[in-house]
Design an enzyme around this catalytic site. Structure first.
Site, mmCIF file in Angstrom:
data_model
loop_
_atom_site.group_PDB
_atom_site.id
_atom_site.type_symbol
_atom_site.label_atom_id
_atom_site.label_comp_id
_atom_site.label_asym_id
_atom_site.label_seq_id
_atom_site.Cartn_x
_atom_site.Cartn_y
_atom_site.Cartn_z
ATOM 1 N N SER A 119 22.880 31.178 58.050
ATOM 2 C CA SER A 119 21.546 31.766 58.132
ATOM 3 C C SER A 119 20.624 31.039 57.165
ATOM 4 C CB SER A 119 21.594 33.254 57.762
ATOM 5 O OG SER A 119 20.293 33.783 57.570
ATOM 6 N N TYR A 144 25.072 39.965 51.761
ATOM 7 C CA TYR A 144 24.902 39.185 52.993
ATOM 8 C C TYR A 144 24.521 37.742 52.676
ATOM 9 C CZ TYR A 144 23.050 37.550 57.438
ATOM 10 O OH TYR A 144 22.802 36.802 58.575
#
Length: 261
Positions: A119, A144
């Site tokens: 990401s 995350y």
């Protein structure tokens, strides 16, 4: 869907086999390609990963592409079956073990590809070796981002270790994608309220898959030997992903955590 349209033989590795079979039937119906198989895989369980890889290594003589696309996003604090914080355990350690157990098959299948979905938020992550499992407190955004940074470090270390083997390794930023993962961030009424804005800002699942597909099939990657890609274009990783010392230490720590060392 795209790989099936290219007449590829595809294995759908799913935690929920029933949902996997439903997806398989839809793909077969849309593409006419029946070369799809659903197999159970739970990345929150090292036992499940080892069983899956045992079956793949026994059943296949060729594995051209491994796409590590599973993951969790902004979950409340929880632990995997093996006792690791879930973002780190699923998004990083699960893929780390899976990939390592399939490496010999991938090398025998060369030229082959490994695609690891990371990401853009990896650039905001940090690897703190005394806090990999949120020992100092839990923040789901921090957890995350840490896991996505670990994905990039895994791809970079694999690329170095697999040089001259014919295995190309890429990490990918798919962009913001409108999937069930995003929907779980909001209450139903809030999601319905902001849906018009989400639809405009976020990519569809098909659009979000394009960079992964590009890294899986493009002939242009052979000379570049992989890298970090966003919007089907090779990009520079964030500064937080450029520390070779952290990259190598994370590999060693991960080996110990998953029982490979």
């Amino acid at each position: 869907m795209d790989l099936a349209r290219r007449n590829a033989s595809v294995i759908l590795a799913c935690r929920d086999v029933i949902k996997g079979e439903t997806a398989k039937m839809e793909i077969v119906r849309e593409t006419g390609n029946s070369q799809l198989k659903v197999k159970h895989l739970d990345l929150a369980s090292f036992k499940s990963i080892r069983q899956f890889c045992k079956e793949i290594n026994q059943e296949l003589t060729q594995l051209d592409v491994l796409i590590n696309n599973a993951g969790i996003f902004f979950h409340p604090f929880s632990k995997t079956e093996d006792g690791f914080e879930s973002h780190f355990g699923v998004n990083h350690l699960g893929h780390f073990l899976l990939t390592n157990l399939l490496l010999d098959l991938l090398k025998r299948s060369a030229p082959s590809r490994i695609v690891i979905v990371s990401s853009l938020t990896h650039a905001y992550g940090s690897i703190e070796f005394d806090n990999l499992n949120s020992e100092k407190g839990y923040n789901r955004v921090v957890a995350y981002n840490r896991s996505k940074l670990a994905n990039v470090y895994l791809a970079n270390e694999l690329r170095e270790r697999l040089s001259n083997t014919g295995v190309t390794v890429c990490s990918v930023n798919p962009g913001g994608v409108n999937t069930m993962i995003v929907r779980r961030l909001f209450r139903d009424w809030v999601y319905r309220l902001i849906w018009p804005f989400i639809w405009y800002i976020l990519k569809s699942p098909m659009q979000g898959a394009q960079t992964s597909i590009y890294c899986a099939v493009s002939n242009e990657l052979d000379e570049a030997h992989g890298g970090y890609f966003s919007d089907c274009t090779k990009k520079q990783v964030g500064t937080s992903a450029r520390d070779d010392g952290i990259r190598k230490k994370l590999w060693d720590v991960s080996e110990r955590f998953v029982g490979l060392a």
